[in-house]
Design a protein around this motif. Structure first.
Motif, PDB file in Angstrom:
ATOM      1  N   GLU A 224     -17.088   0.051   6.137  1.00  0.00           N
ATOM      2  CA  GLU A 224     -16.980   1.424   5.622  1.00  0.00           C
ATOM      3  C   GLU A 224     -15.803   2.148   6.261  1.00  0.00           C
ATOM      4  OE1 GLU A 224     -20.828   3.109   6.364  1.00  0.00           O
ATOM      5  OE2 GLU A 224     -21.709   2.138   4.599  1.00  0.00           O
ATOM      6  N   LYS A 225     -15.613   1.944   7.541  1.00  0.00           N
ATOM      7  CA  LYS A 225     -14.487   2.570   8.245  1.00  0.00           C
ATOM      8  C   LYS A 225     -13.159   2.044   7.695  1.00  0.00           C
ATOM      9  CE  LYS A 225     -12.567   5.015  11.471  1.00  0.00           C
ATOM     10  NZ  LYS A 225     -12.425   6.422  11.276  1.00  0.00           N
ATOM     11  N   THR A 226     -13.106   0.750   7.394  1.00  0.00           N
ATOM     12  CA  THR A 226     -11.894   0.173   6.840  1.00  0.00           C
ATOM     13  C   THR A 226     -11.586   0.764   5.471  1.00  0.00           C
ATOM     14  OG1 THR A 226     -12.314  -1.885   8.036  1.00  0.00           O
ATOM     15  CG2 THR A 226     -10.763  -1.992   6.209  1.00  0.00           C
ATOM     16  N   VAL A 227     -12.609   0.918   4.624  1.00  0.00           N
ATOM     17  CA  VAL A 227     -12.405   1.521   3.302  1.00  0.00           C
ATOM     18  C   VAL A 227     -11.938   2.960   3.454  1.00  0.00           C
ATOM     19  CG1 VAL A 227     -13.566   2.264   1.179  1.00  0.00           C
ATOM     20  CG2 VAL A 227     -13.988  -0.010   2.100  1.00  0.00           C
ATOM     21  N   ASP A 228     -12.540   3.702   4.372  1.00  0.00           N
ATOM     22  CA  ASP A 228     -12.116   5.084   4.617  1.00  0.00           C
ATOM     23  C   ASP A 228     -10.659   5.128   5.073  1.00  0.00           C
ATOM     24  OD1 ASP A 228     -14.599   6.012   3.907  1.00  0.00           O
ATOM     25  OD2 ASP A 228     -15.303   6.263   5.974  1.00  0.00           O
ATOM     26  N   MET A 229     -10.289   4.210   5.960  1.00  0.00           N
ATOM     27  CA  MET A 229      -8.918   4.169   6.463  1.00  0.00           C
ATOM     28  C   MET A 229      -7.942   3.837   5.332  1.00  0.00           C
ATOM     29  SD  MET A 229      -7.350   1.976   9.635  1.00  0.00           S
ATOM     30  CE  MET A 229      -7.569   0.419   8.838  1.00  0.00           C
ATOM     31  N   ILE A 230      -8.343   2.909   4.460  1.00  0.00           N
ATOM     32  CA  ILE A 230      -7.486   2.561   3.324  1.00  0.00           C
ATOM     33  C   ILE A 230      -7.331   3.764   2.400  1.00  0.00           C
ATOM     34  CG2 ILE A 230      -7.381   1.165   1.211  1.00  0.00           C
ATOM     35  CD1 ILE A 230      -8.633  -1.126   2.871  1.00  0.00           C
ATOM     36  N   THR A 231      -8.422   4.481   2.151  1.00  0.00           N
ATOM     37  CA  THR A 231      -8.371   5.652   1.285  1.00  0.00           C
ATOM     38  C   THR A 231      -7.495   6.745   1.887  1.00  0.00           C
ATOM     39  OG1 THR A 231     -10.605   5.132   0.524  1.00  0.00           O
ATOM     40  CG2 THR A 231      -9.787   7.334   0.052  1.00  0.00           C
ATOM     41  N   GLU A 232      -7.634   6.961   3.192  1.00  0.00           N
ATOM     42  CA  GLU A 232      -6.848   7.999   3.862  1.00  0.00           C
ATOM     43  C   GLU A 232      -5.355   7.657   3.882  1.00  0.00           C
ATOM     44  OE1 GLU A 232      -8.638   8.292   7.703  1.00  0.00           O
ATOM     45  OE2 GLU A 232     -10.480   9.186   6.915  1.00  0.00           O
TER      46      GLU A 232
ATOM     47  N   GLY B 180       1.549   0.164   6.300  1.00  0.00           N
ATOM     48  CA  GLY B 180       1.829   0.338   4.874  1.00  0.00           C
ATOM     49  C   GLY B 180       2.377  -0.934   4.247  1.00  0.00           C
ATOM     50  N   ASP B 181       1.983  -2.075   4.776  1.00  0.00           N
ATOM     51  CA  ASP B 181       2.490  -3.370   4.329  1.00  0.00           C
ATOM     52  C   ASP B 181       1.678  -3.869   3.133  1.00  0.00           C
ATOM     53  OD1 ASP B 181       3.629  -5.825   4.045  1.00  0.00           O
ATOM     54  OD2 ASP B 181       3.365  -6.431   6.140  1.00  0.00           O
ATOM     55  N   GLN B 182       2.068  -3.442   1.941  1.00  0.00           N
ATOM     56  CA  GLN B 182       1.357  -3.774   0.719  1.00  0.00           C
ATOM     57  C   GLN B 182       1.436  -5.274   0.418  1.00  0.00           C
ATOM     58  OE1 GLN B 182       2.876  -1.783  -2.737  1.00  0.00           O
ATOM     59  NE2 GLN B 182       1.043  -2.173  -3.940  1.00  0.00           N
TER      60      GLN B 182
ATOM     61  N   ALA C 201      -3.693   6.022   1.558  1.00  0.00           N
ATOM     62  CA  ALA C 201      -3.356   5.565   0.209  1.00  0.00           C
ATOM     63  C   ALA C 201      -1.865   5.657  -0.073  1.00  0.00           C
ATOM     64  CB  ALA C 201      -4.143   6.373  -0.818  1.00  0.00           C
ATOM     65  N   GLU C 202      -1.227   6.722   0.379  1.00  0.00           N
ATOM     66  CA  GLU C 202       0.210   6.884   0.112  1.00  0.00           C
ATOM     67  C   GLU C 202       1.026   5.802   0.801  1.00  0.00           C
ATOM     68  OE1 GLU C 202      -1.556   9.580   1.601  1.00  0.00           O
ATOM     69  OE2 GLU C 202      -2.114  10.317  -0.375  1.00  0.00           O
ATOM     70  N   LYS C 203       0.642   5.464   2.027  1.00  0.00           N
ATOM     71  CA  LYS C 203       1.355   4.422   2.765  1.00  0.00           C
ATOM     72  C   LYS C 203       1.207   3.066   2.076  1.00  0.00           C
ATOM     73  CE  LYS C 203       1.576   5.356   7.691  1.00  0.00           C
ATOM     74  NZ  LYS C 203       0.987   5.003   8.978  1.00  0.00           N
ATOM     75  N   ILE C 204      -0.011   2.778   1.656  1.00  0.00           N
ATOM     76  CA  ILE C 204      -0.288   1.491   1.041  1.00  0.00           C
ATOM     77  C   ILE C 204       0.413   1.389  -0.311  1.00  0.00           C
ATOM     78  CG2 ILE C 204      -2.106   0.031   0.069  1.00  0.00           C
ATOM     79  CD1 ILE C 204      -3.956   1.237   2.212  1.00  0.00           C
ATOM     80  N   ALA C 205       0.374   2.483  -1.057  1.00  0.00           N
ATOM     81  CA  ALA C 205       0.956   2.475  -2.401  1.00  0.00           C
ATOM     82  C   ALA C 205       2.458   2.321  -2.358  1.00  0.00           C
ATOM     83  CB  ALA C 205       0.588   3.759  -3.127  1.00  0.00           C
ATOM     84  N   ALA C 206       3.076   2.820  -1.320  1.00  0.00           N
ATOM     85  CA  ALA C 206       4.539   2.755  -1.149  1.00  0.00           C
ATOM     86  C   ALA C 206       5.236   3.278  -2.395  1.00  0.00           C
ATOM     87  CB  ALA C 206       4.971   1.362  -0.772  1.00  0.00           C
ATOM     88  N   ASP C 207       5.801   2.390  -3.193  1.00  0.00           N
ATOM     89  CA  ASP C 207       6.562   2.819  -4.363  1.00  0.00           C
ATOM     90  C   ASP C 207       5.732   2.773  -5.652  1.00  0.00           C
ATOM     91  OD1 ASP C 207       6.317   0.101  -4.313  1.00  0.00           O
ATOM     92  OD2 ASP C 207       8.358  -0.310  -4.980  1.00  0.00           O
TER      93      ASP C 207
ATOM     94  N   VAL D 239      -5.481   5.293  -7.776  1.00  0.00           N
ATOM     95  CA  VAL D 239      -6.719   4.517  -7.825  1.00  0.00           C
ATOM     96  C   VAL D 239      -7.521   4.721  -6.544  1.00  0.00           C
ATOM     97  CG1 VAL D 239      -7.659   2.167  -7.808  1.00  0.00           C
ATOM     98  CG2 VAL D 239      -5.857   2.787  -9.428  1.00  0.00           C
ATOM     99  N   LEU D 240      -6.867   4.608  -5.405  1.00  0.00           N
ATOM    100  CA  LEU D 240      -7.563   4.731  -4.120  1.00  0.00           C
ATOM    101  C   LEU D 240      -8.145   6.128  -3.915  1.00  0.00           C
ATOM    102  CD1 LEU D 240      -5.136   2.714  -1.839  1.00  0.00           C
ATOM    103  CD2 LEU D 240      -7.416   2.023  -2.580  1.00  0.00           C
ATOM    104  N   GLU D 241      -7.444   7.139  -4.373  1.00  0.00           N
ATOM    105  CA  GLU D 241      -7.908   8.514  -4.162  1.00  0.00           C
ATOM    106  C   GLU D 241      -9.020   8.915  -5.122  1.00  0.00           C
ATOM    107  OE1 GLU D 241      -4.291  10.737  -4.471  1.00  0.00           O
ATOM    108  OE2 GLU D 241      -3.660  10.226  -2.445  1.00  0.00           O
ATOM    109  N   ASN D 242      -9.065   8.327  -6.318  1.00  0.00           N
ATOM    110  CA  ASN D 242     -10.007   8.757  -7.340  1.00  0.00           C
ATOM    111  C   ASN D 242     -11.279   7.919  -7.424  1.00  0.00           C
ATOM    112  OD1 ASN D 242      -8.328  10.848  -8.167  1.00  0.00           O
ATOM    113  ND2 ASN D 242      -7.193   9.503  -9.537  1.00  0.00           N
TER     114      ASN D 242
END
Length: 145
Positions: A57-65, A115-117, A67-73, A80-83
């Motif tokens: 759950e913490k990992t999912v929260d961290m990914i959601t928080e 942010g390494d997608q 989201a901009e870093k992961i999404a990059a370009d 998707v991650l935010e909604n």
């Protein structure tokens, strides 16, 4: 027999023999062993599962928080991650929980923090089952349109 002699005889029989101390020690060890086995077989797996779930759950929260870093370009990924709904986050949590161990948590957390997608995609391709990948792609399609 006089009263004093009777009391002496009664007290003599109440004394513990040499074997009774050893017997009590052995019985205590057997009980302790049974309790330890019960803890190892019942309580420990329950604790591991709850810790594993919390870490997922913490990992999912961290990914959601992040989201901009992961999404990059790719802003679609961030959207998707935010909604995602809580139910869909639960699906992702279960997928993460299935592959969770100490090494995985630190590895994936590093990818998210950096942010390494590409590394996240490579990790998913190597470690997730086809069914899990299909679930994730379904979620991506659900929120990405």
């Amino acid at each position: 027999m006089s009263k004093n002699n009777r009391n002496k005889e009664y007290r003599k029989s109440a004394k513990h023999s040499k074997n009774s101390g050893f017997g009590k020690l052995m019985m205590s060890l057997v009980i302790l062993g049974a309790v330890l086995l019960l803890f190892i077989n019942v309580a420990l797996p329950m604790l591991k599962d709850s810790v594993k779930k919390a870490a997922a759950e913490k990992t999912v929260d961290m990914i959601t928080e992040n989201a901009e870093k992961i999404a990059a370009d790719n802003p679609k990924v961030a959207e998707v991650l935010e909604n995602m709904t809580e139910e869909d986050k639960e699906v992702v949590t279960e997928i993460i929980e299935n592959h969770m161990d100490a090494e995985t948590v630190s590895e994936v957390s590093g990818y998210v923090a950096d942010g390494d997608q590409d590394a996240l995609i490579k990790y998913a391709a190597e470690n997730l089952t086809p069914e899990e990948m299909a679930q994730l792609l379904e979620l991506y399609g659900k929120y990405g349109n």
